[in-house]
Design a protein around this motif. Structure first.
Motif, PDB file in Angstrom:
ATOM      1  N   LYS A   1       7.369  -2.627  -3.846  1.00  0.00           N
ATOM      2  CA  LYS A   1       6.488  -1.577  -5.297  1.00  0.00           C
ATOM      3  C   LYS A   1       5.418  -1.387  -4.366  1.00  0.00           C
ATOM      4  CE  LYS A   1       8.775  -3.949  -8.771  1.00  0.00           C
ATOM      5  NZ  LYS A   1       8.818  -4.780 -10.087  1.00  0.00           N
ATOM      6  N   LYS A   2       4.930   0.006  -5.330  1.00  0.00           N
ATOM      7  CA  LYS A   2       3.922   0.463  -4.579  1.00  0.00           C
ATOM      8  C   LYS A   2       2.517   0.231  -5.340  1.00  0.00           C
ATOM      9  CE  LYS A   2       4.768   4.933  -3.869  1.00  0.00           C
ATOM     10  NZ  LYS A   2       4.780   6.471  -3.939  1.00  0.00           N
ATOM     11  N   ILE A   3       1.684  -0.047  -4.694  1.00  0.00           N
ATOM     12  CA  ILE A   3       0.527  -0.591  -5.575  1.00  0.00           C
ATOM     13  C   ILE A   3      -0.119   0.975  -6.134  1.00  0.00           C
ATOM     14  CG2 ILE A   3      -1.975  -1.418  -5.652  1.00  0.00           C
ATOM     15  CD1 ILE A   3      -1.157  -3.290  -3.198  1.00  0.00           C
TER      16      ILE A   3
ATOM     17  N   ASP B   1       0.852  -1.323   0.028  1.00  0.00           N
ATOM     18  CA  ASP B   1       0.169  -0.019   0.101  1.00  0.00           C
ATOM     19  C   ASP B   1       0.852   1.381   0.007  1.00  0.00           C
ATOM     20  OD1 ASP B   1      -2.437   1.546   1.049  1.00  0.00           O
ATOM     21  OD2 ASP B   1      -0.876   1.464   2.821  1.00  0.00           O
ATOM     22  N   ALA B   2       0.423   2.426  -0.577  1.00  0.00           N
ATOM     23  CA  ALA B   2       1.326   3.509  -0.737  1.00  0.00           C
ATOM     24  C   ALA B   2       2.064   4.046   0.467  1.00  0.00           C
ATOM     25  CB  ALA B   2       0.543   4.536  -1.576  1.00  0.00           C
ATOM     26  N   ASP B   3       1.033   3.906   1.453  1.00  0.00           N
ATOM     27  CA  ASP B   3       1.556   4.687   2.669  1.00  0.00           C
ATOM     28  C   ASP B   3       2.774   3.756   3.336  1.00  0.00           C
ATOM     29  OD1 ASP B   3      -0.235   6.746   2.814  1.00  0.00           O
ATOM     30  OD2 ASP B   3      -1.527   5.893   4.092  1.00  0.00           O
TER      31      ASP B   3
ATOM     32  N   PRO C   1      -7.422   1.257  -3.119  1.00  0.00           N
ATOM     33  CA  PRO C   1      -8.427   1.273  -1.962  1.00  0.00           C
ATOM     34  C   PRO C   1      -7.784   0.491  -0.916  1.00  0.00           C
ATOM     35  CG  PRO C   1      -9.633   0.372  -3.582  1.00  0.00           C
ATOM     36  CD  PRO C   1      -8.467   0.329  -4.241  1.00  0.00           C
ATOM     37  N   SER C   2      -8.080   0.948   0.296  1.00  0.00           N
ATOM     38  CA  SER C   2      -7.669   0.206   1.429  1.00  0.00           C
ATOM     39  C   SER C   2      -8.345  -1.424   1.386  1.00  0.00           C
ATOM     40  CB  SER C   2      -7.820   0.441   2.844  1.00  0.00           C
ATOM     41  OG  SER C   2      -9.000   0.174   3.274  1.00  0.00           O
TER      42      SER C   2
END
Ligand code: ATP
Length: 389
Positions: free
Chosen positions: A342-344, A188-190, A348-349
């Motif tokens: 890697k960043k998705i 997840d990006a965060d 959405p959560s």
């Protein structure tokens, strides 16, 4: 500063003394390095002196069969909190020199993936010295690990040996990772930002101490595989509930080590992931990652390695894992933050994904639809949402 140079030495004669009990072993001497400084650091991580002693001394330590090339022995405390590793004289010496500056950093940044050293000791018996360090345990035995990697960001001789592969949970290396998980692991990006920021800061600390050749230890629990496995094989060990649980060390899990930045942003998941960092592979399987930087005390070996590995340098200087610290740190970070993690791009959560899947069948088509959009074609293809829940 004086606290860093104190060595407390206690003699334990087998017949006992005013200070020490009688015992059935040969006489030995027990040395504690920088006792006050280490106690202070343990406090920094919320480890009380009585909990520490209880964890290490109340039950026999469990020997791990994970000794690396250095021939070190590894033990884990029965409550799973601490790793006890035997180290060479030079490594212990290096740690002593490193301590003041290293802990200045940890004091300011307790959320770190760097190893947390909680104590350095030496047992002298029969003319032999056994030096041991106590560190944080990165891999809880209560979680079944499916695969484990030791990653450096180098490709030279970075494939696990046949002998290693025969172990129940071998420690695989960079080339194995590239072969097994070529698409990398999706966060997840965060989570990705928090992890990479932490790695970046940690590498900078190591670089400032001219330390190289460290690794990222990463063990993966595959939630989807675990659910398909027969019950009982889920955990390798169960917690003894008869014993009062000692207070857990602070910032000790992978999740606690990285989530500082993201928490300030306020978007990070708070679900209980047993301390692991949630991620997915390209098949969309749900994973928990247990990670930390290990093996930072071996910089002294470089002098030797450099002398002996001229052939390797001539062979392919760019891929040998002996490099000046800045280069090593940069390559390490680049490998971790672009190849391994890697960043998705759009995600959405997970919670809201599940909720959406329950509430609206139209939403379920979304991820398939999105795959047609070239900008987000990297989204790991998840299992049908109904199966996930
Ligand atoms: P080498 O010289 O081959 O790098 P080494 O003897 O210096 O090996 P490490 O690389 O530090 O040993 O660790 C060997 C193994 O021990 C790791 O692959 C891992 O399985 C385990 N290990 C090391 N440190 C920890 C830790 N803090 N928590 C849990 N397991 C650990």
């Amino acid at each position: 500063m004086q606290d860093f140079y104190v060595v407390e030495s206690i003699f334990f004669p087998s017949e006992g003394s005013n200070l020490t009990p009688a015992h059935h072993y040969n006489d030995f001497r027990f040395k504690t390095y920088a006792p006050v400084a280490f106690r202070y650091f343990r406090e920094l991580f919320g480890i009380r002196p009585d909990d520490y002693l209880y964890s290490l001394c109340s039950e026999p330590l469990i020997e791990l069969c994970s000794s690396g090339a250095s021939g070190s022995l590894f033990y884990v405390s029965s409550d799973d909190e601490f790793i006890i590793k035997t180290v060479q004289h030079k490594e212990a010496e290096f740690l002593q020199k490193l301590l003041p500056g290293y802990y200045m950093n940890l004091n300011q940044n307790p959320r770190t993936l760097l190893p947390k050293f909680y104590g350095l000791y030496c047992v002298q018996a029969g003319g032999k010295n056994i030096r041991i360090v106590v560190m944080n345990n990165l891999l809880p035995r209560s979680v079944k690990m499916h695969i484990k990697y030791d990653l450096k960001g180098s490709t030279y001789k970075r494939r696990a040996s046949q002998k290693e592969r025969e172990k129940p949970l071998p420690t695989l290396k960079d080339l194995d990772f590239l072969q097994d998980i070529p698409d990398g692991l999706f966060l997840d990006a965060d989570m990705y930002n928090a992890l990479c920021k932490t790695l970046q800061r940690d590498c900078l600390v190591l670089q400032s101490f001219k330390i190289m050749d460290y690794s990222l230890l990463m063990s993966i629990h595959n939630i989807d595989h675990a659910q398909r496995e027969p019950s009982g094989s889920e955990t390798q060990y169960s917690v003894d509930t008869r014993r009062p649980a000692p207070q857990k060390a602070l910032y000790s899990t992978a999740m606690e080590s990285i989530q500082g930045e993201a928490r300030r942003g306020g978007t990070m998941e708070t679900e209980d992931h047993m301390g692991g960092i949630p991620a997915r592979n390209s098949k969309g399987e749900r994973l928990l990652l247990y990670i930390g930087i290990i093996d930072i005390l071996q910089s002294y070996r470089f002098v030797k390695k450099l002398e002996h590995s001229w052939k390797a340098l001539v062979h392919d200087g760019d891929t040998v894992s002996v490099h000046r610290p800045g280069f090593y740190a940069e390559r390490f970070q680049r490998f971790m933050c672009s190849t391994v993690f890697k960043k998705i791009p759009f995600q959405p959560s997970w919670k809201s994904l599940k909720l959406k899947s329950q509430s609206s069948p139209i939403e379920q088509k979304t991820s398939e639809d999105l795959e047609q959009d070239s900008t987000i074609s990297m989204i790991p293809r998840c299992q049908p949402l109904s199966q996930q829940s």
